[in-house]
Design an enzyme around this catalytic site. Sequence first.
Site, PDB file in Angstrom:
ATOM      1  N   ASP A  76       0.851  -1.185   0.000  1.00  7.63           N
ATOM      2  CA  ASP A  76       0.000   0.000   0.000  1.00  7.63           C
ATOM      3  C   ASP A  76       0.885   1.233   0.000  1.00  7.63           C
ATOM      4  OD1 ASP A  76      -2.973   0.718   0.222  1.00  7.63           O
ATOM      5  OD2 ASP A  76      -1.982   2.133   1.561  1.00  7.63           O
ATOM      6  N   TYR A 152      -2.554  12.414   3.445  1.00  9.42           N
ATOM      7  CA  TYR A 152      -3.060  11.412   4.396  1.00  9.42           C
ATOM      8  C   TYR A 152      -2.509  11.664   5.800  1.00  9.42           C
ATOM      9  CZ  TYR A 152      -5.214   8.230   0.996  1.00  9.42           C
ATOM     10  OH  TYR A 152      -6.031   7.667   0.043  1.00  9.42           O
TER      11      TYR A 152
HETATM   12  O1  1CP Z   1      -2.992  -4.800  -7.227  1.00 15.60           O
HETATM   13  C1  1CP Z   1      -2.864  -3.757  -6.559  1.00 15.60           C
HETATM   14  O2  1CP Z   1      -2.798  -2.635  -7.049  1.00 15.60           O
HETATM   15  C2  1CP Z   1      -2.778  -3.931  -5.073  1.00 15.60           C
HETATM   16  C3  1CP Z   1      -1.723  -3.109  -4.418  1.00 15.60           C
HETATM   17  C4  1CP Z   1      -2.214  -1.756  -3.943  1.00 15.60           C
HETATM   18  C5  1CP Z   1      -1.869  -0.507  -4.464  1.00 15.60           C
HETATM   19  C6  1CP Z   1      -1.029  -0.214  -5.704  1.00 15.60           C
HETATM   20  C7  1CP Z   1      -3.068  -1.515  -2.826  1.00 15.60           C
HETATM   21  C8  1CP Z   1      -3.668  -2.557  -1.988  1.00 15.60           C
HETATM   22  N1  1CP Z   1      -3.142  -0.168  -2.630  1.00 15.60           N
HETATM   23  C9  1CP Z   1      -2.446   0.474  -3.617  1.00 15.60           C
HETATM   24  C10 1CP Z   1      -2.225   1.915  -3.780  1.00 15.60           C
HETATM   25  C11 1CP Z   1      -3.048   2.861  -2.982  1.00 15.60           C
HETATM   26  N2  1CP Z   1      -3.448   2.771  -1.665  1.00 15.60           N
HETATM   27  C12 1CP Z   1      -3.492   4.110  -3.478  1.00 15.60           C
HETATM   28  C13 1CP Z   1      -3.152   4.637  -4.856  1.00 15.60           C
HETATM   29  C14 1CP Z   1      -4.099   4.131  -5.889  1.00 15.60           C
HETATM   30  C15 1CP Z   1      -5.412   4.875  -5.954  1.00 15.60           C
HETATM   31  O3  1CP Z   1      -5.424   6.086  -6.134  1.00 15.60           O
HETATM   32  O4  1CP Z   1      -6.433   4.159  -5.856  1.00 15.60           O
HETATM   33  C16 1CP Z   1      -4.206   4.759  -2.462  1.00 15.60           C
HETATM   34  C17 1CP Z   1      -4.869   6.105  -2.524  1.00 15.60           C
HETATM   35  C18 1CP Z   1      -4.170   3.903  -1.315  1.00 15.60           C
HETATM   36  C19 1CP Z   1      -4.742   4.201   0.027  1.00 15.60           C
HETATM   37  C20 1CP Z   1      -5.721   3.173   0.428  1.00 15.60           C
HETATM   38  N3  1CP Z   1      -5.375   1.911   0.787  1.00 15.60           N
HETATM   39  C21 1CP Z   1      -7.133   3.278   0.439  1.00 15.60           C
HETATM   40  C22 1CP Z   1      -7.945   4.502   0.031  1.00 15.60           C
HETATM   41  C23 1CP Z   1      -8.417   5.230   1.209  1.00 15.60           C
HETATM   42  C24 1CP Z   1      -9.136   6.499   0.810  1.00 15.60           C
HETATM   43  O5  1CP Z   1      -8.516   7.563   0.794  1.00 15.60           O
HETATM   44  O6  1CP Z   1     -10.348   6.423   0.527  1.00 15.60           O
HETATM   45  C25 1CP Z   1      -7.628   2.041   0.875  1.00 15.60           C
HETATM   46  C26 1CP Z   1      -9.061   1.671   1.111  1.00 15.60           C
HETATM   47  C27 1CP Z   1      -6.506   1.177   1.069  1.00 15.60           C
HETATM   48  C28 1CP Z   1      -6.506  -0.250   1.472  1.00 15.60           C
HETATM   49  C29 1CP Z   1      -6.112  -1.189   0.412  1.00 15.60           C
HETATM   50  N4  1CP Z   1      -4.904  -1.139  -0.257  1.00 15.60           N
HETATM   51  C30 1CP Z   1      -4.827  -2.191  -1.140  1.00 15.60           C
HETATM   52  C31 1CP Z   1      -6.043  -2.952  -1.015  1.00 15.60           C
HETATM   53  C32 1CP Z   1      -6.361  -4.211  -1.765  1.00 15.60           C
HETATM   54  C33 1CP Z   1      -6.840  -2.308  -0.047  1.00 15.60           C
HETATM   55  C34 1CP Z   1      -8.173  -2.791   0.458  1.00 15.60           C
HETATM   56  C35 1CP Z   1      -7.976  -3.368   1.786  1.00 15.60           C
HETATM   57  C36 1CP Z   1      -9.036  -4.329   2.193  1.00 15.60           C
HETATM   58  O7  1CP Z   1      -9.009  -5.496   1.737  1.00 15.60           O
HETATM   59  O8  1CP Z   1      -9.856  -3.983   3.042  1.00 15.60           O
END
Ligand code: 1CP
Length: 345
Positions: A76, A152
């Site tokens: 992440d 963040y």
């Molecule tokens: O295949 C993949 O891309 C998985 C690896 C990955 C990546 C590249 C994850 C796993 N997160 C990210 C990047 C990430 N994390 C970003 C940049 C991409 C984007 O703009 O969407 C951001 C903003 C985050 C922050 C984040 N992590 C959020 C968003 C929160 C918000 O501001 O609303 C969330 C919900 C997460 C958790 C997360 N990270 C990744 C996953 C699969 C999850 C979900 C967790 C779960 O299973 O509950």
Amino acid sequence: MFTNNRDFLAALRLESQNIPPAWIMRQAGRYLPEYLAVRKHFPNFLDMCKTPEVCCELVLQPIERFDLDAAIIFSDILTIPDALDLGVIFKEGQGPVFKNPIRSKSDIKNLKEFHPEKLNYVYDTTKLTKQALPSSKPLIGFTGSPWTLAAYSIEGKSPLKNEFLSAFLVNAEAETHDFLNILTSACFLYLKEQIISGADAVQIFDSWANLLKGEAYDQFSLNYIKKLLSMLKKDPITKNTPIILFARDPSCDLNNFLIPELDCLSLFTSADINEAMNTFNGKMAIQGNLNPKILLESDAILVDAVKQLSDSFQNYPGYIFNLGHGITPDINPEKVAIMLDALRS
Ligand code: 1CP
């Protein structure tokens, strides 16, 4: 120059492809039942990120299911704030919450130094994943942009509602710049270790670019992205690794992203394709832009949208198929298969 089909790294070198290489932002995630089956064993999401064997398995899931043309490390962007001891936890249904957010000037002055080895678990994931992937599937490393990580860290959660961030930028402008410099160095060291561990390309996620309007975008975000790019392109270990930048709905013109050190811009859904092609042709690769919401439409609408997009980029050397933002948990994986079939047929 013409190479074989679906070669992600060749596309980043601006080599034309008959069929564009494809990957999907957030390709390993909650829309996949096989991901949810693993995730249910980890009450705390970051604990899962700290288990390299599991992360490796998660990277491979969408590659095996869809034969995607690039893999991305499972981790992440909030690993860096966590390593700075800001105490990142992911609460069910709430997203990330920081135990120790940056809320005062002294919080920045008292920050602990960033030790890249605190994120050894990410480099271990990278090494394991690189070994497990076939050599035909390049591995992408990633970081949040300094600005997005600061947003963040100051907000202490998703900056969507922006309760603290804007006021902090005004009240502690100099310290915010100090913080952005600290984060820029951290992002550099972090990406360098990922590259040493086997990442073939890296992507910088400026996921909260949209919060900064006019000059502020340049001042608080793009300036630090440019610093990071030049650090990466000067270092003998990282200088040949292609760099992709994703910026979510930036308020500036696309030509602001025509940066010599950048290899590819990942277009948000709102970007104008023709403007992008005119701006970057022969200079940079282009990735993305298909609206993830199209995956909720009928098959006919979806197939039509994919055909239209790939027709537009047919003569553009260096196009990588992707969505304009991450895939969301409400998407049926069958739709992803239909989308990719349409692209490859
Ligand atoms: O295949 C993949 O891309 C998985 C690896 C990955 C990546 C590249 C994850 C796993 N997160 C990210 C990047 C990430 N994390 C970003 C940049 C991409 C984007 O703009 O969407 C951001 C903003 C985050 C922050 C984040 N992590 C959020 C968003 C929160 C918000 O501001 O609303 C969330 C919900 C997460 C958790 C997360 N990270 C990744 C996953 C699969 C999850 C979900 C967790 C779960 O299973 O509950």
